[in-house]
Motif scaffolding. Structure first.
Motif, PDB file in Angstrom:
ATOM      1  N   LEU A   1       0.833  -1.202   0.000  1.00  0.00           N
ATOM      2  CA  LEU A   1       0.000   0.000   0.000  1.00  0.00           C
ATOM      3  C   LEU A   1       0.870   1.256   0.000  1.00  0.00           C
ATOM      4  CD1 LEU A   1      -2.950  -0.569   2.510  1.00  0.00           C
ATOM      5  CD2 LEU A   1      -3.095  -0.221   0.047  1.00  0.00           C
ATOM      6  N   THR A   2       0.455   2.244  -0.792  1.00  0.00           N
ATOM      7  CA  THR A   2       1.157   3.514  -0.833  1.00  0.00           C
ATOM      8  C   THR A   2       0.117   4.628  -0.832  1.00  0.00           C
ATOM      9  OG1 THR A   2       2.847   4.790  -2.031  1.00  0.00           O
ATOM     10  CG2 THR A   2       1.259   3.561  -3.365  1.00  0.00           C
ATOM     11  N   GLU A   3       0.528   5.837  -1.123  1.00  0.00           N
ATOM     12  CA  GLU A   3      -0.406   6.965  -1.113  1.00  0.00           C
ATOM     13  C   GLU A   3      -0.239   7.796  -2.370  1.00  0.00           C
ATOM     14  OE1 GLU A   3      -0.576  10.721   1.678  1.00  0.00           O
ATOM     15  OE2 GLU A   3      -1.409   8.989   2.739  1.00  0.00           O
ATOM     16  N   ILE A   4      -1.354   8.119  -3.011  1.00  0.00           N
ATOM     17  CA  ILE A   4      -1.376   8.979  -4.192  1.00  0.00           C
ATOM     18  C   ILE A   4      -2.311  10.146  -3.910  1.00  0.00           C
ATOM     19  CG2 ILE A   4      -1.964   9.192  -6.635  1.00  0.00           C
ATOM     20  CD1 ILE A   4       0.463   7.472  -6.214  1.00  0.00           C
ATOM     21  N   ASP A   5      -1.781  11.352  -3.869  1.00  0.00           N
ATOM     22  CA  ASP A   5      -2.587  12.545  -3.621  1.00  0.00           C
ATOM     23  C   ASP A   5      -3.485  12.396  -2.399  1.00  0.00           C
ATOM     24  OD1 ASP A   5      -1.475  13.837  -5.809  1.00  0.00           O
ATOM     25  OD2 ASP A   5      -2.992  13.058  -7.189  1.00  0.00           O
ATOM     26  N   GLY A   6      -2.920  11.849  -1.324  1.00  0.00           N
ATOM     27  CA  GLY A   6      -3.660  11.755  -0.075  1.00  0.00           C
ATOM     28  C   GLY A   6      -4.584  10.563   0.041  1.00  0.00           C
ATOM     29  N   ARG A   7      -4.596   9.677  -0.964  1.00  0.00           N
ATOM     30  CA  ARG A   7      -5.475   8.505  -0.904  1.00  0.00           C
ATOM     31  C   ARG A   7      -4.644   7.234  -0.878  1.00  0.00           C
ATOM     32  NH1 ARG A   7     -10.332   8.325  -4.962  1.00  0.00           N
ATOM     33  NH2 ARG A   7     -11.037   6.932  -3.308  1.00  0.00           N
ATOM     34  N   GLN A   8      -5.095   6.257  -0.115  1.00  0.00           N
ATOM     35  CA  GLN A   8      -4.440   4.954  -0.120  1.00  0.00           C
ATOM     36  C   GLN A   8      -4.571   4.332  -1.503  1.00  0.00           C
ATOM     37  OE1 GLN A   8      -5.808   2.256   2.894  1.00  0.00           O
ATOM     38  NE2 GLN A   8      -4.381   3.062   4.422  1.00  0.00           N
ATOM     39  N   ALA A   9      -3.485   3.750  -1.984  1.00  0.00           N
ATOM     40  CA  ALA A   9      -3.498   3.163  -3.319  1.00  0.00           C
ATOM     41  C   ALA A   9      -2.772   1.821  -3.323  1.00  0.00           C
ATOM     42  CB  ALA A   9      -2.839   4.111  -4.312  1.00  0.00           C
ATOM     43  N   ILE A  10      -3.270   0.899  -4.144  1.00  0.00           N
ATOM     44  CA  ILE A  10      -2.671  -0.418  -4.303  1.00  0.00           C
ATOM     45  C   ILE A  10      -1.920  -0.441  -5.628  1.00  0.00           C
ATOM     46  CG2 ILE A  10      -3.096  -2.896  -4.426  1.00  0.00           C
ATOM     47  CD1 ILE A  10      -5.850  -2.316  -3.108  1.00  0.00           C
ATOM     48  N   PRO A  11      -0.609  -0.606  -5.628  1.00  0.00           N
ATOM     49  CA  PRO A  11       0.139  -0.674  -6.882  1.00  0.00           C
ATOM     50  C   PRO A  11      -0.001  -2.054  -7.530  1.00  0.00           C
ATOM     51  CG  PRO A  11       1.552  -0.046  -5.016  1.00  0.00           C
ATOM     52  CD  PRO A  11       0.291  -0.617  -4.459  1.00  0.00           C
ATOM     53  N   LEU A  12      -0.229  -2.067  -8.816  1.00  0.00           N
ATOM     54  CA  LEU A  12      -0.206  -3.290  -9.598  1.00  0.00           C
ATOM     55  C   LEU A  12       0.910  -3.132 -10.620  1.00  0.00           C
ATOM     56  CD1 LEU A  12      -4.031  -3.839 -10.244  1.00  0.00           C
ATOM     57  CD2 LEU A  12      -2.614  -4.892  -8.465  1.00  0.00           C
ATOM     58  N   VAL A  13       1.902  -3.990 -10.536  1.00  0.00           N
ATOM     59  CA  VAL A  13       3.106  -3.841 -11.354  1.00  0.00           C
ATOM     60  C   VAL A  13       3.210  -4.977 -12.358  1.00  0.00           C
ATOM     61  CG1 VAL A  13       5.608  -3.575 -11.336  1.00  0.00           C
ATOM     62  CG2 VAL A  13       4.255  -2.762  -9.383  1.00  0.00           C
ATOM     63  N   GLU A  14       3.427  -4.615 -13.621  1.00  0.00           N
ATOM     64  CA  GLU A  14       3.602  -5.615 -14.669  1.00  0.00           C
ATOM     65  C   GLU A  14       4.891  -5.321 -15.426  1.00  0.00           C
ATOM     66  OE1 GLU A  14       1.202  -7.555 -18.488  1.00  0.00           O
ATOM     67  OE2 GLU A  14       0.163  -6.291 -17.020  1.00  0.00           O
ATOM     68  N   GLU A  15       5.722  -6.347 -15.565  1.00  0.00           N
ATOM     69  CA  GLU A  15       6.993  -6.191 -16.256  1.00  0.00           C
ATOM     70  C   GLU A  15       7.010  -7.018 -17.526  1.00  0.00           C
ATOM     71  OE1 GLU A  15      10.052  -7.204 -13.480  1.00  0.00           O
ATOM     72  OE2 GLU A  15       9.800  -5.354 -12.317  1.00  0.00           O
ATOM     73  N   ASP A  16       7.553  -6.419 -18.583  1.00  0.00           N
ATOM     74  CA  ASP A  16       7.674  -7.079 -19.871  1.00  0.00           C
ATOM     75  C   ASP A  16       9.030  -6.707 -20.455  1.00  0.00           C
ATOM     76  OD1 ASP A  16       7.418  -8.297 -22.291  1.00  0.00           O
ATOM     77  OD2 ASP A  16       5.765  -7.050 -23.020  1.00  0.00           O
ATOM     78  N   GLY A  17      10.039  -7.538 -20.208  1.00  0.00           N
ATOM     79  CA  GLY A  17      11.386  -7.197 -20.632  1.00  0.00           C
ATOM     80  C   GLY A  17      11.871  -5.975 -19.870  1.00  0.00           C
ATOM     81  N   LYS A  18      12.288  -4.948 -20.604  1.00  0.00           N
ATOM     82  CA  LYS A  18      12.767  -3.711 -19.985  1.00  0.00           C
ATOM     83  C   LYS A  18      11.624  -2.773 -19.607  1.00  0.00           C
ATOM     84  CE  LYS A  18      17.196  -3.717 -22.444  1.00  0.00           C
ATOM     85  NZ  LYS A  18      18.094  -2.954 -23.357  1.00  0.00           N
ATOM     86  N   GLU A  19      10.425  -3.103 -20.015  1.00  0.00           N
ATOM     87  CA  GLU A  19       9.281  -2.217 -19.774  1.00  0.00           C
ATOM     88  C   GLU A  19       8.565  -2.572 -18.476  1.00  0.00           C
ATOM     89  OE1 GLU A  19       5.072  -0.882 -21.937  1.00  0.00           O
ATOM     90  OE2 GLU A  19       6.499  -2.195 -22.963  1.00  0.00           O
ATOM     91  N   THR A  20       8.284  -1.546 -17.685  1.00  0.00           N
ATOM     92  CA  THR A  20       7.547  -1.732 -16.437  1.00  0.00           C
ATOM     93  C   THR A  20       6.354  -0.789 -16.412  1.00  0.00           C
ATOM     94  OG1 THR A  20       9.559  -2.317 -15.217  1.00  0.00           O
ATOM     95  CG2 THR A  20       7.649  -1.643 -13.916  1.00  0.00           C
ATOM     96  N   THR A  21       5.189  -1.351 -16.189  1.00  0.00           N
ATOM     97  CA  THR A  21       3.970  -0.557 -16.097  1.00  0.00           C
ATOM     98  C   THR A  21       3.381  -0.730 -14.704  1.00  0.00           C
ATOM     99  OG1 THR A  21       3.470  -0.809 -18.449  1.00  0.00           O
ATOM    100  CG2 THR A  21       1.651  -0.177 -17.001  1.00  0.00           C
ATOM    101  N   THR A  22       3.090   0.385 -14.050  1.00  0.00           N
ATOM    102  CA  THR A  22       2.505   0.353 -12.712  1.00  0.00           C
ATOM    103  C   THR A  22       1.223   1.162 -12.700  1.00  0.00           C
ATOM    104  OG1 THR A  22       4.724   0.269 -11.732  1.00  0.00           O
ATOM    105  CG2 THR A  22       2.891   0.783 -10.263  1.00  0.00           C
ATOM    106  N   VAL A  23       0.148   0.542 -12.225  1.00  0.00           N
ATOM    107  CA  VAL A  23      -1.096   1.281 -12.046  1.00  0.00           C
ATOM    108  C   VAL A  23      -1.427   1.280 -10.558  1.00  0.00           C
ATOM    109  CG1 VAL A  23      -2.019   0.795 -14.333  1.00  0.00           C
ATOM    110  CG2 VAL A  23      -2.496  -0.795 -12.487  1.00  0.00           C
ATOM    111  N   TYR A  24      -1.931   2.410 -10.096  1.00  0.00           N
ATOM    112  CA  TYR A  24      -2.266   2.573  -8.685  1.00  0.00           C
ATOM    113  C   TYR A  24      -3.779   2.657  -8.554  1.00  0.00           C
ATOM    114  CZ  TYR A  24       2.688   3.739  -8.264  1.00  0.00           C
ATOM    115  OH  TYR A  24       4.060   3.697  -8.316  1.00  0.00           O
TER     116      TYR A  24
END
Length: 246
Positions: free
Chosen positions: A171-194
């Motif tokens: 759990l982390t915080e984005i603009d004052g709100r609790q957020a769950i990071p979802l991380v997906e890696e594909d080779g050198k590419e990393t995509t994170t959605v909160y």
């Protein structure tokens, strides 16, 4: 110009659909939630369902496409209305759609960049700079621009049944709100959605992409907040259809 508009459309589609999520309204900050106890797939499914039900959203951020920084700050609604700004290089343009027609008002630097290499670039820039250019409606707008303001289309490809290879972070915080990071890696590419840690409104708060050809960050806010449009004065509007252009 069409190339840049289509690039911007792709950015928004990516932000809306990458993990099937989207930020939002009141939330339930400080209240107990079981969302953080769910699997990455379950969070993705819930976020996709919540996002598809949205009537409006604001997307703001930046992406690098072909070495050029593209900045966006757009409020979009399912009724086709949108308003905001696009900045590419040194130029900036205001854009809006009132539900029936699309308009763009770019500064001199914006139109110079769009007309680079054209035979009559100087004339083109002088004609368009500082004026609202009508591009939409029944006259047949630039398809890319129409898609850029079409929230329904941006959310259409979202599928809550689509599996994800994402892993759930702490759990982390984005603009004052609790957020769950979802991380997906594909080779050198990393995509994170909160995703907002909110059972009632599991919206996406932020999307980050690193290592790809188009890295960037996109924040989503103002979910279901009405999009207010200020019509451009008729005296400042240049209708491309009347000039035989599209």
């Amino acid at each position: 110009m069409k190339k840049s508009i289509l690039a911007a459309t792709a950015v928004l589609a990516t932000a809306a659909g990458l993990a099937g999520c989207s930020n939002g309204g009141s939330g339930t900050e400080g209240s107990a939630t079981k969302l953080q106890e769910s699997s990455a797939q379950e969070i993705t499914d819930k976020a996709a369902e919540a996002t598809k039900a949205l009537d409006s959203v604001r997307m703001a951020g930046q992406i690098y496409s072909e070495g050029e920084r593209l900045q966006l700050d757009m409020a979009l609604a399912k009724d086709g209305k949108c308003t905001g700004t696009i900045s590419m290089g040194e130029g900036t343009a205001e854009v809006l759609n009132n539900g029936t027609a699309s308009y763009m008002k770019g500064d001199e630097a914006f139109w110079q960049a769009q007309s680079k290499g054209e035979a009559e670039a100087g004339t083109f820039v002088e004609m368009l700079k500082g004026r609202w250019v009508k591009m939409g409606g029944e006259q047949g707008a630039d398809a890319g621009f129409d898609s850029f303001c079409d929230l329904d289309k941006l959310l259409a490809d979202m599928d809550s049944d689509t599996s994800t290879k994402a892993t759930k972070g702490e759990l982390t915080e984005i603009d004052g709100r609790q957020a769950i990071p979802l991380v997906e890696e594909d080779g050198k590419e990393t995509t994170t959605v909160y995703v907002a840690n909110d059972d009632a409104e599991p919206y996406l708060l932020r999307m980050e992409n690193e290592g790809s050809d188009e890295p960037g960050v996109m924040d989503l806010t103002d979910h279901n907040k009405p999009v207010k449009i200020t019509e451009p004065p008729a005296s400042e509007v240049l209708d491309l259809a009347e000039l035989g252009a599209q």
